[in-house]
Design a protein around this motif. Sequence first.
Motif, PDB file in Angstrom:
ATOM      1  N   GLY A 104     -12.246 -20.237 -80.818  1.00 58.97           N
ATOM      2  CA  GLY A 104     -12.657 -19.486 -79.539  1.00 58.97           C
ATOM      3  C   GLY A 104     -13.820 -18.898 -79.361  1.00 58.97           C
ATOM      4  N   MET A 105     -14.551 -19.046 -80.531  1.00 58.45           N
ATOM      5  CA  MET A 105     -15.796 -18.152 -80.472  1.00 58.45           C
ATOM      6  C   MET A 105     -17.129 -18.793 -79.512  1.00 58.45           C
ATOM      7  SD  MET A 105     -18.515 -17.465 -83.549  1.00 58.45           S
ATOM      8  CE  MET A 105     -19.992 -16.643 -83.490  1.00 58.45           C
ATOM      9  N   ASN A 106     -17.784 -18.091 -78.848  1.00 58.35           N
ATOM     10  CA  ASN A 106     -18.893 -18.645 -77.952  1.00 58.35           C
ATOM     11  C   ASN A 106     -19.919 -19.138 -78.924  1.00 58.35           C
ATOM     12  OD1 ASN A 106     -20.931 -19.234 -76.147  1.00 58.35           O
ATOM     13  ND2 ASN A 106     -20.719 -16.896 -75.350  1.00 58.35           N
ATOM     14  N   PRO A 107     -20.255 -20.507 -79.127  1.00 51.67           N
ATOM     15  CA  PRO A 107     -21.307 -20.736 -79.959  1.00 51.67           C
ATOM     16  C   PRO A 107     -22.748 -20.322 -79.544  1.00 51.67           C
ATOM     17  CG  PRO A 107     -20.837 -22.556 -78.356  1.00 51.67           C
ATOM     18  CD  PRO A 107     -19.703 -21.502 -78.308  1.00 51.67           C
ATOM     19  N   GLN A 108     -22.947 -19.907 -78.094  1.00 52.61           N
ATOM     20  CA  GLN A 108     -24.214 -19.179 -77.901  1.00 52.61           C
ATOM     21  C   GLN A 108     -24.431 -17.747 -78.580  1.00 52.61           C
ATOM     22  OE1 GLN A 108     -24.292 -19.340 -73.614  1.00 52.61           O
ATOM     23  NE2 GLN A 108     -25.369 -21.112 -73.608  1.00 52.61           N
ATOM     24  N   HIS A 109     -23.507 -17.278 -78.863  1.00 50.40           N
ATOM     25  CA  HIS A 109     -23.576 -15.760 -79.769  1.00 50.40           C
ATOM     26  C   HIS A 109     -24.111 -15.949 -80.956  1.00 50.40           C
ATOM     27  CE1 HIS A 109     -20.055 -13.598 -77.406  1.00 50.40           C
ATOM     28  NE2 HIS A 109     -21.476 -13.392 -76.860  1.00 50.40           N
ATOM     29  N   ALA A 110     -24.019 -17.149 -81.794  1.00 49.63           N
ATOM     30  CA  ALA A 110     -24.548 -17.482 -82.930  1.00 49.63           C
ATOM     31  C   ALA A 110     -25.920 -18.460 -82.820  1.00 49.63           C
ATOM     32  CB  ALA A 110     -23.717 -18.448 -83.822  1.00 49.63           C
ATOM     33  N   ILE A 111     -26.088 -19.135 -81.484  1.00 49.47           N
ATOM     34  CA  ILE A 111     -27.211 -19.981 -81.459  1.00 49.47           C
ATOM     35  C   ILE A 111     -28.333 -19.339 -80.842  1.00 49.47           C
ATOM     36  CG2 ILE A 111     -27.974 -22.202 -80.515  1.00 49.47           C
ATOM     37  CD1 ILE A 111     -25.063 -23.265 -81.049  1.00 49.47           C
ATOM     38  N   VAL A 112     -27.942 -18.823 -79.522  1.00 42.69           N
ATOM     39  CA  VAL A 112     -28.851 -18.213 -78.642  1.00 42.69           C
ATOM     40  C   VAL A 112     -29.160 -16.840 -78.913  1.00 42.69           C
ATOM     41  CG1 VAL A 112     -29.505 -17.820 -76.180  1.00 42.69           C
ATOM     42  CG2 VAL A 112     -28.100 -20.137 -76.821  1.00 42.69           C
ATOM     43  N   SER A 113     -28.234 -15.755 -78.833  1.00 42.98           N
ATOM     44  CA  SER A 113     -28.464 -14.335 -78.816  1.00 42.98           C
ATOM     45  C   SER A 113     -28.277 -13.768 -80.182  1.00 42.98           C
ATOM     46  CB  SER A 113     -27.362 -13.844 -77.912  1.00 42.98           C
ATOM     47  OG  SER A 113     -26.204 -13.878 -78.705  1.00 42.98           O
ATOM     48  N   GLY A 114     -28.307 -14.603 -81.302  1.00 48.88           N
ATOM     49  CA  GLY A 114     -28.579 -13.974 -82.571  1.00 48.88           C
ATOM     50  C   GLY A 114     -27.542 -12.835 -82.720  1.00 48.88           C
ATOM     51  N   LEU A 115     -26.373 -13.382 -82.308  1.00 42.58           N
ATOM     52  CA  LEU A 115     -24.944 -12.473 -82.469  1.00 42.58           C
ATOM     53  C   LEU A 115     -25.130 -11.014 -81.603  1.00 42.58           C
ATOM     54  CD1 LEU A 115     -24.330 -12.720 -86.417  1.00 42.58           C
ATOM     55  CD2 LEU A 115     -23.309 -14.074 -84.701  1.00 42.58           C
ATOM     56  N   GLY A 116     -25.566 -11.256 -80.449  1.00 45.07           N
ATOM     57  CA  GLY A 116     -25.786  -9.967 -79.689  1.00 45.07           C
ATOM     58  C   GLY A 116     -24.905 -10.541 -78.131  1.00 45.07           C
ATOM     59  N   ALA A 117     -24.770  -9.452 -77.247  1.00 44.76           N
ATOM     60  CA  ALA A 117     -24.360  -9.828 -75.963  1.00 44.76           C
ATOM     61  C   ALA A 117     -25.458 -10.686 -75.269  1.00 44.76           C
ATOM     62  CB  ALA A 117     -23.773  -8.474 -75.456  1.00 44.76           C
ATOM     63  N   THR A 118     -24.697 -11.236 -74.356  1.00 45.44           N
ATOM     64  CA  THR A 118     -25.682 -11.974 -73.114  1.00 45.44           C
ATOM     65  C   THR A 118     -25.089 -11.550 -71.757  1.00 45.44           C
ATOM     66  OG1 THR A 118     -24.192 -13.751 -73.250  1.00 45.44           O
ATOM     67  CG2 THR A 118     -25.841 -14.041 -74.823  1.00 45.44           C
ATOM     68  N   PRO A 119     -26.103 -11.801 -70.819  1.00 47.53           N
ATOM     69  CA  PRO A 119     -25.641 -11.662 -69.358  1.00 47.53           C
ATOM     70  C   PRO A 119     -25.021 -12.725 -68.580  1.00 47.53           C
ATOM     71  CG  PRO A 119     -27.871 -11.920 -69.454  1.00 47.53           C
ATOM     72  CD  PRO A 119     -27.495 -12.065 -71.137  1.00 47.53           C
ATOM     73  N   THR A 120     -23.895 -13.003 -69.275  1.00 51.52           N
ATOM     74  CA  THR A 120     -23.067 -14.261 -68.803  1.00 51.52           C
ATOM     75  C   THR A 120     -21.449 -13.887 -68.929  1.00 51.52           C
ATOM     76  OG1 THR A 120     -22.717 -15.139 -71.307  1.00 51.52           O
ATOM     77  CG2 THR A 120     -24.683 -15.830 -69.908  1.00 51.52           C
ATOM     78  N   ASP A 121     -20.774 -14.732 -68.511  1.00 50.40           N
ATOM     79  CA  ASP A 121     -19.138 -14.524 -68.298  1.00 50.40           C
ATOM     80  C   ASP A 121     -18.561 -15.110 -69.786  1.00 50.40           C
ATOM     81  OD1 ASP A 121     -19.042 -17.269 -68.092  1.00 50.40           O
ATOM     82  OD2 ASP A 121     -18.479 -17.105 -65.816  1.00 50.40           O
ATOM     83  N   SER A 122     -17.261 -15.094 -69.702  1.00 49.19           N
ATOM     84  CA  SER A 122     -16.800 -15.536 -71.071  1.00 49.19           C
ATOM     85  C   SER A 122     -16.994 -16.970 -71.372  1.00 49.19           C
ATOM     86  CB  SER A 122     -15.134 -15.242 -70.967  1.00 49.19           C
ATOM     87  OG  SER A 122     -14.748 -15.692 -69.817  1.00 49.19           O
ATOM     88  N   ASN A 123     -17.592 -17.848 -70.284  1.00 49.36           N
ATOM     89  CA  ASN A 123     -17.695 -19.290 -70.481  1.00 49.36           C
ATOM     90  C   ASN A 123     -19.063 -19.560 -70.657  1.00 49.36           C
ATOM     91  OD1 ASN A 123     -15.075 -20.401 -70.461  1.00 49.36           O
ATOM     92  ND2 ASN A 123     -14.841 -20.154 -68.419  1.00 49.36           N
ATOM     93  N   GLY A 124     -19.988 -18.526 -70.648  1.00 49.33           N
ATOM     94  CA  GLY A 124     -21.338 -18.765 -70.995  1.00 49.33           C
ATOM     95  C   GLY A 124     -21.974 -18.892 -69.451  1.00 49.33           C
ATOM     96  N   PHE A 125     -21.448 -18.864 -68.470  1.00 48.13           N
ATOM     97  CA  PHE A 125     -21.977 -18.956 -67.096  1.00 48.13           C
ATOM     98  C   PHE A 125     -22.846 -17.670 -66.641  1.00 48.13           C
ATOM     99  CE2 PHE A 125     -22.498 -18.862 -62.433  1.00 48.13           C
ATOM    100  CZ  PHE A 125     -22.853 -20.182 -62.251  1.00 48.13           C
TER     101      PHE A 125
END
Length: 284
Positions: A104-125
């Motif tokens: 259930g982990m958001n892969p973008q947390h590891a790939i895109v944001s370097g284990l940081g929060a992003t300005p997106t919802d729980s599905n990455g939108f």
Amino acid sequence: MFIHMKELQYRAKPERPDPVFARKLQEVLGGQFGEMSVMMQYLFQGFNCRAEQKYRDMLLDIGTEEIGHVEMLCTMIAQLLDGAPADEVDKAAQDPLIAAALGGMNPQHAIVSGLGATPTDSNGFPWNSRYIVSSGHLLADFRANLNAETQGLLQVVRLYEQTTDAGVRDMLSFMISRDILHQNQWLAAIEELEAIDGPVAPASFPRERTVREATRQFINFSVGEESRQGPWASGPLPDGTGNFEYVENPQARGGAPELKPAAMHQHSMPGTGPYVANEGRGLK
């Protein structure tokens, strides 16, 4: 101007990493009813406010507080992602039980944001500005604010029930408390404005230009009559202009539409003959 303080408004430290819950928290950060939305909604309403100064000041007070809530959530999400770098995730995933949890982990947390929060919802939108309401009409905007706080509180309460982490629950408890306070603030502001201009927004449209009976009829458009039992079907209208009327069998009043045939057109197209609109039968 804005001044940033390094200290958070409230504690935001989990007991342990949880990359799956970090993804869930993204919803109340960058989702439609998340903290980014209320932050931008209140700030833009305040920036654009032309009404009495107290309303502008209140909007900017609450909007600025929401900036701090965004930072709290980003801080919490980053800490929930601690200890879950991509290589460790890959190793852990070799254990079937852990793999199921990490699924259930958001892969973008590891790939895109370097284990940081992003300005997106729980599905990455990605968050977008169409989530916010800033119409310039105070009563309409304050009702939108009440809805935003209500939906946001509902989501935070649901998240609270989905974790046993005492640190996460501590922060969410504070956010729930502030959402309750903000709902009460918007209710108080709405009550004050309704006492001035009434509950219908906008109040400026002349009632003599309305279809009078249409302003009071509750029409039964579905099978069944249970809806007539509510206060929206009988009794006085909240705006004080009369009483609700229940219409059991609605009648069509507009007649059947009869559209004129399309005008005749000729269009020359390369390599073809003229296209002529043929009455009732499209083009030929």
